[in-house]
Design a protein around this motif. Structure first.
Motif, PDB file in Angstrom:
ATOM      1  N   PRO A   1       0.820  -1.226   0.000  1.00 47.27           N
ATOM      2  CA  PRO A   1       0.000   0.000   0.000  1.00 47.27           C
ATOM      3  C   PRO A   1       0.847   1.266   0.000  1.00 47.27           C
ATOM      4  N   GLU A   2       1.966   1.226   0.734  1.00 45.72           N
ATOM      5  CA  GLU A   2       2.819   2.409   0.815  1.00 45.72           C
ATOM      6  C   GLU A   2       3.466   2.714  -0.545  1.00 45.72           C
TER       7      GLU A   2
ATOM      8  N   ILE B   1      -5.010   1.060 -14.039  1.00 43.18           N
ATOM      9  CA  ILE B   1      -5.137  -0.367 -14.373  1.00 43.18           C
ATOM     10  C   ILE B   1      -3.863  -1.066 -13.897  1.00 43.18           C
ATOM     11  N   VAL B   2      -4.033  -2.123 -13.109  1.00 44.42           N
ATOM     12  CA  VAL B   2      -2.894  -2.879 -12.595  1.00 44.42           C
ATOM     13  C   VAL B   2      -3.003  -4.323 -13.098  1.00 44.42           C
ATOM     14  N   VAL B   3      -1.978  -4.771 -13.787  1.00 45.99           N
ATOM     15  CA  VAL B   3      -1.928  -6.147 -14.303  1.00 45.99           C
ATOM     16  C   VAL B   3      -0.873  -6.897 -13.506  1.00 45.99           C
TER      17      VAL B   3
ATOM     18  N   ALA C   1       1.284 -13.638  -6.131  1.00 49.79           N
ATOM     19  CA  ALA C   1       0.860 -12.300  -6.550  1.00 49.79           C
ATOM     20  C   ALA C   1       1.831 -11.238  -6.059  1.00 49.79           C
ATOM     21  N   ASP C   2       2.093 -10.281  -6.930  1.00 50.16           N
ATOM     22  CA  ASP C   2       3.013  -9.189  -6.590  1.00 50.16           C
ATOM     23  C   ASP C   2       2.298  -7.993  -5.965  1.00 50.16           C
ATOM     24  N   VAL C   3       0.989  -7.970  -6.067  1.00 55.26           N
ATOM     25  CA  VAL C   3       0.213  -6.885  -5.459  1.00 55.26           C
ATOM     26  C   VAL C   3      -0.373  -7.394  -4.152  1.00 55.26           C
TER      27      VAL C   3
ATOM     28  N   SER D   1      -3.610  -6.171   0.884  1.00 57.35           N
ATOM     29  CA  SER D   1      -3.907  -4.925   1.598  1.00 57.35           C
ATOM     30  C   SER D   1      -3.928  -3.731   0.642  1.00 57.35           C
ATOM     31  N   THR D   2      -3.153  -3.826  -0.447  1.00 50.16           N
ATOM     32  CA  THR D   2      -3.165  -2.759  -1.450  1.00 50.16           C
ATOM     33  C   THR D   2      -4.496  -2.755  -2.191  1.00 50.16           C
ATOM     34  N   ILE D   3      -4.964  -3.956  -2.529  1.00 47.76           N
ATOM     35  CA  ILE D   3      -6.250  -4.086  -3.227  1.00 47.76           C
ATOM     36  C   ILE D   3      -7.388  -3.609  -2.336  1.00 47.76           C
ATOM     37  N   ALA D   4      -7.291  -3.899  -1.037  1.00 46.78           N
ATOM     38  CA  ALA D   4      -8.345  -3.508  -0.101  1.00 46.78           C
ATOM     39  C   ALA D   4      -8.369  -1.993   0.119  1.00 46.78           C
ATOM     40  N   ARG D   5      -7.198  -1.348   0.094  1.00 54.56           N
ATOM     41  CA  ARG D   5      -7.138   0.082   0.421  1.00 54.56           C
ATOM     42  C   ARG D   5      -7.498   0.975  -0.756  1.00 54.56           C
ATOM     43  N   TYR D   6      -7.097   0.560  -1.968  1.00 51.97           N
ATOM     44  CA  TYR D   6      -7.275   1.444  -3.139  1.00 51.97           C
ATOM     45  C   TYR D   6      -8.281   0.848  -4.122  1.00 51.97           C
TER      46      TYR D   6
END
Length: 426
Positions: A265-266, A281-283, A289-291, A294-299
Motif C-alpha cells: 500500500p505504501e 489499471i494494474v496487471v 501475486a506481486d500486489v 492490503s493494497t487491493i483492499a485500500r485502493y
C-alpha cells in the motif's frame, strides 16, 4: 504392373522424444547432445553416408526432438544406439513409429495437435525451417519432400477449417486482451516492475500496439535498459529507485521473482504521485501475486490478476481441445491423399525409362528391322512414315502412364455379394 500398396510406406520412420514422456530439461539435454554445437549437419550426413538412412529430416523445439527418416534396416535398440548419441535412459524413452503411424504423427505435430500448447501455430514454422535446412544440406530426397509438403498442407487445412488456433491460451496475450477492453490511450504512461521473461513478452505486445511511454524498473538496470530500448519515451530504473518515482502511471504491469508482495500500500500510494487510483489499471502477472491484498483492499483500481487469466486460459484450452477430433478427421483424409500421391509417384519413377525404351524400339525398327523396306520408299512417303512414327511415339509414351494413374486413383470395385442358396437354385 503391380500397383503400389500402403505397405510401401513402411520404410518411413520417426524417432521422437516429447513433453509427453520426458521432462523439458531432459529434452534440452538430448538436443544439445545431438546437435553438438555446429555439428548437426555433419552428424546427419554421416548417418546417410554410413547407409543407416536414405533420407533424413531433423527438427527440435523446447518440448520435442524429432527424426523423420527412410531406411530399409530394422529400427531396433541396436539401430537407435548407433543412430543417436544419447544416454541409455534417453534411448529407452524414444518413441518409434513407422509407416502411416509415423506420417500421421508428423501431421499431428505440424497441425499442433501434439503440441504442449494445442493450437500453437509456431510449430509449423519451425518444421518448415527444419525442412528447408535439411533440403539445403541435401538430406531430403523425393520421399521426404512429398511427406513434408503434405504435412504442411494438412496443417494449413486444420488451421483453416477448425477453430483450434482461436481463443488465446497465453497468459500474457490474455492480459493484453483484457487491457484493451479498457481502451487505454496509446499515450498512456506504462510502468513495468520486473524485467523477466514474462515482462519481455509484455514489451513486445506494447511495441506492437504502438505504446511509447514505457518505464521499466528492475533489480538490474542493465536488463531494464535492454527491454525498454526501442520505445520512443523509454526509461529504465532500478527497484531501489522505484520508491522515489514521481511521474505517475496509467497502467502498471508487475511480475517479479520475489517471494512476497512487491506492491505494498505504501509503495502504491507513492507511485500514484498524488493522482486518483480510480482510473488506474494494474496487471499482476506474478506467482505468487506481486500486489499485496492490503493494497487491493485500500485502493480502488482496475485489477487484472493472474489467477483470473489462468482460469480463462484453461477455459480457452478446453475449447481448443474440443476441436482436436475435427482436426483428426482432416488428418485421416490427408493420409488417404498421401497414400494415393505416393503410389502415383512410385509409378512415375517406375515409368521414367519408358520414353527411352519406346524411342529405342522406334530406332531399332527404322534402322534395322524395316531399314530395307524404308529405303525403297520415295522421300515423301518416308517423311510421312517418319511423322507417323513420331506421332505414335508421343502418344504411346502417355498411354501407360495414364493407365497406371487411373488404376491408382479409381475406386476399387466392391466385392460381389454371395447369393443365398435359394437364389442360387432359382
Amino acid at each position: 504392373m503391380t500397383v503400389p500398396t500402403p505397405s510401401m510406406l513402411q520404410h518411413f520412420h520417426i524417432l521422437t522424444l516429447t513433453h509427453r514422456n520426458a521432462k523439458l530439461k531432459e529434452i534440452g539435454e538430448l538436443v544439445t547432445a545431438f546437435e553438438g554445437g555446429d555439428g548437426l549437419h555433419e552428424r546427419l550426413a554421416q548417418l546417410r553416408d554410413r547407409g543407416m538412412v536414405n533420407e533424413i529430416f531433423y527438427s527440435s523445439t523446447c518440448n520435442r526432438i524429432l527424426l523423420l527418416f527412410t531406411t530399409d534396416q530394422k529400427v531396433d535398440d541396436v539401430f537407435k544406439s548407433s543412430l543417436l548419441p544419447f544416454p541409455a535412459a534417453g534411448l529407452t524413452r524414444l518413441k518409434h513409429l513407422s509407416g502411416l503411424r509415423a506420417i500421421r504423427h508428423l501431421y499431428e505435430v505440424a497441425g499442433s495437435i501434439d503440441s504442449l500448447v494445442v493450437g500453437e501455430r509456431q510449430i509449423l514454422g519451425q518444421l518448415r525451417e527444419s525442412q528447408e535446412r535439411c533440403w539445403k544440406w541435401g538430406l531430403i530426397g523425393d520421399d521426404l519432400r512429398i511427406i513434408c509438403n503434405q504435412a504442411v498442407l494438412a496443417a494449413k487445412d486444420i488451421y483453416a477449417n477448425t477453430r483450434i488456433g482461436e481463443k488465446s491460451v497465453s497468459v500474457v496475450s490474455l492480459s493484453m486482451q483484457q487491457l484493451q477492453r479498457y481502451a487505454p490511450s496509446r499515450k498512456a504512461r506504462i510502468l513495468l516492475v520486473g524485467a523477466g521473461q514474462t515482462n519481455l513478452l509484455v514489451t513486445k505486445f506494447l511495441r506492437k500496439q504502438g505504446y511509447a511511454n514505457v518505464t521499466i524498473a528492475n533489480r538490474t538496470v542493465k536488463r531494464a535498459e535492454q527491454l525498454v530500448s526501442g520505445f520512443e519515451n523509454g526509461r529504465a530504473l532500478s527497484l531501489g529507485e522505484l520508491s522515489d518515482y514521481r511521474d505517475g502511471f496509467d497502467v502498471l504491469f508487475v511480475c517479479t521473482a520475489a517471494a512476497h508482495a512487491t506492491i505494498t500500500p505504501e509503495l502504491f500510494g507513492s507511485l500514484l504521485a498524488g493522482e486518483s487510483p480510480k482510473d488506474k489499471i494494474v496487471v499482476d502477472l506474478g506467482v505468487p501475486a506481486d500486489v499485496a491484498e492490503s493494497t487491493i483492499a485500500r485502493y480502488e483500481f482496475t485489477y487484472i490478476a493472474i489467477e483470473h487469466l489462468r482460469a480463462l486460459a484453461e477455459e480457452n484450452m478446453d475449447f481448443r481441445r474440443r476441436e482436436v477430433d475435427l482436426a483428426h478427421e482432416i488428418i485421416e483424409r490427408h493420409l488417404v491423399e498421401t497414400e494415393t500421391l505416393y503410389q502415383t509417384r512410385l509409378i512415375e519413377r517406375a515409368m521414367v525409362e519408358v520414353p527411352g525404351q519406346i524411342k529405342a524400339i522406334r530406332h531399332n525398327a527404322v534402322n534395322k528391322v524395316f531399314r530395307k523396306e524404308l529405303e525403297d520408299l520415295d522421300p515423301q512417303a518416308r517423311e510421312l512414315m517418319d511423322r507417323m512414327l513420331q506421332y505414335m511415339e508421343k502418344r504411346c509414351i502417355g498411354i501407360p502412364m495414364q493407365a497406371a494413374r487411373e488404376a491408382v486413383l479409381s475406386p476399387r470395385p466392391a466385392a460381389p455379394q454371395r447369393k443365398s442358396t435359394a437364389e442360387a437354385i432359382s
